[in-house]
Scaffold this active site. Structure first.
Site, PDB file in Angstrom:
ATOM      1  N   LYS A 171      57.945  27.756  -9.313  1.00 51.34           N
ATOM      2  CA  LYS A 171      56.846  26.924  -8.832  1.00 51.34           C
ATOM      3  C   LYS A 171      56.949  25.498  -9.373  1.00 51.34           C
ATOM      4  CE  LYS A 171      54.608  29.530  -6.011  1.00 51.34           C
ATOM      5  NZ  LYS A 171      54.527  29.158  -4.580  1.00 51.34           N
ATOM      6  N   TYR A 207      59.021  33.246 -12.188  1.00 49.18           N
ATOM      7  CA  TYR A 207      58.074  32.868 -11.131  1.00 49.18           C
ATOM      8  C   TYR A 207      57.505  31.477 -11.398  1.00 49.18           C
ATOM      9  CZ  TYR A 207      53.676  32.434  -8.651  1.00 49.18           C
ATOM     10  OH  TYR A 207      52.640  31.945  -7.898  1.00 49.18           O
ATOM     11  N   SER A 254      51.081  26.951  -8.739  1.00 49.29           N
ATOM     12  CA  SER A 254      50.416  27.966  -9.548  1.00 49.29           C
ATOM     13  C   SER A 254      50.157  27.456 -10.952  1.00 49.29           C
ATOM     14  CB  SER A 254      51.308  29.214  -9.620  1.00 49.29           C
ATOM     15  OG  SER A 254      50.867  30.115 -10.605  1.00 49.29           O
TER      16      SER A 254
END
Length: 323
Positions: free
Chosen positions: A145, A141, A117
């Site tokens: 990643k 988050y 991402s």
């Protein structure tokens, strides 16, 4: 080649499955169905219900289906949720990936595509984000990643697995209405949801250092994103890619939130003025990809416009809500 797609019944996963099967690739999907739906998959794609945290299940699936490559999309992906539940995000996103890579290494699978991402970059403060832009994620988050990328590359080096990490920018649209995003977490469905409830769209902050004061993002059609996965898989299976490769997946063009809402108005016919509210914490003023490496190394470029993204997403929204 047979490709295992984890998260294969999800919004992005089902698009990847369709793009790959339409191109003649053999595919099997793994999904715990927490966010996915079997209805998104065609009848010729086997679906195994389960989690990437289940090592024994993964070993059976890899063996029984003769898997030779993996596209790993299964992950939790909501920023606010990651802030509230960081241990869950690390357990599922990083722990699940580690379990999968163990199974992949034991089975001798030689090709691995990882769904990463643009959240790995955080707020870099540059006009165009290249793959060499320093990574400084600003939420759990994005951290998971980035840690996932490190893990994928390390496992690739240790076990001779050729790997590709695809750093997605903002995904929208649908290749077909039945494949549309049914959640209300990303900006396009969030605007649709407001309009459907006869409420004006919301803009979070109009005092950013951008031409119209609203945040600028790089939006990518999910069908283009699926084609990028197919291109990566094909380069891996053809032996054109060895070692590890990391690429941005975006259009390389910025669109402001206000401009995007205007496109939604054109598509839906609802052109009411948006409400402006305060900034949300952690929103970068600008995040736009440099997409040149994907063109050079994968032979892939985005083809679909922002209008096509919004129009296709609107048709899917209306189908799923019976409007």
């Amino acid at each position: 080649m047979t490709w295992l797609i984890t998260g294969g019944a999800g919004y992005i996963g089902a698009h990847v499955a369709r793009a790959m099967t339409d191109a003649g690739e053999r595919v099997v999907a793994l999904d715990d169905l927490s966010a996915g739906s079997p209805a998104r998959l065609s009848a010729d794609v086997p679906l195994v219900r389960g989690s990437s945290l289940d090592g024994e299940l993964l070993k059976r699936v890899l063996a029984e289906h003769g898997v030779t490559g993996v596209v790993h999309l299964a992950a939790r992906k909501q920023v606010a949720e990651s802030v509230a539940q960081p241990t869950r995000y690390y357990r599922e996103n990083v722990g699940g990936l580690a379990t999968l890579l163990d199974a992949v290494a034991e089975a001798g699978v030689a090709h691995f595509v990882f769904s990463s991402s643009a959240a790995v970059y955080g707020d870099p403060g540059v006009d165009l984000i290249t793959e060499d832009t320093p990574c400084a994620p600003v939420n759990p988050y994005g951290e998971t990643k980035l840690a996932g990328e490190w893990l994928v590359r390390a496992a690739g080096r240790a076990h001779g697995i050729a790997t590709v990490c695809l750093r997605y920018f903002n995904v929208a649209g649908a290749a077909a209405p039945e494949l549309a995003d049914t959640g209300v977490f990303n900006i396009v469905p969030m605007v649709f949801d407001r309009l459907t409830r006869d409420e004006a769209p919301r803009i979070f902050g109009d005092d950013y250092p951008t031409p119209d004061g609203t945040c600028i993002r790089d939006y990518i059609h999910v069908a283009d994103l699926a084609d990028a996965h197919l291109a990566a898989a094909r380069r891996l299976s053809d032996g054109d890619l060895t070692g590890d490769l990391t690429v941005n997946i975006g259009r390389g063009e910025g669109v402001s939130v206000r401009e995007l809402i205007a496109v939604v108005g054109e598509v839906t016919g609802d052109t009411r003025a948006p409400l402006v509210e305060g900034r949300r914490p952690g929103d970068a003023p600008r995040a736009v990809a440099s997409a040149s490496r994907a063109a050079e190394r994968l032979g892939w470029t985005a083809r679909r416009s922002v209008h096509e993204m919004v129009d296709s997403a609107w048709r899917g929204w209306r189908l799923h809500r019976g409007t």
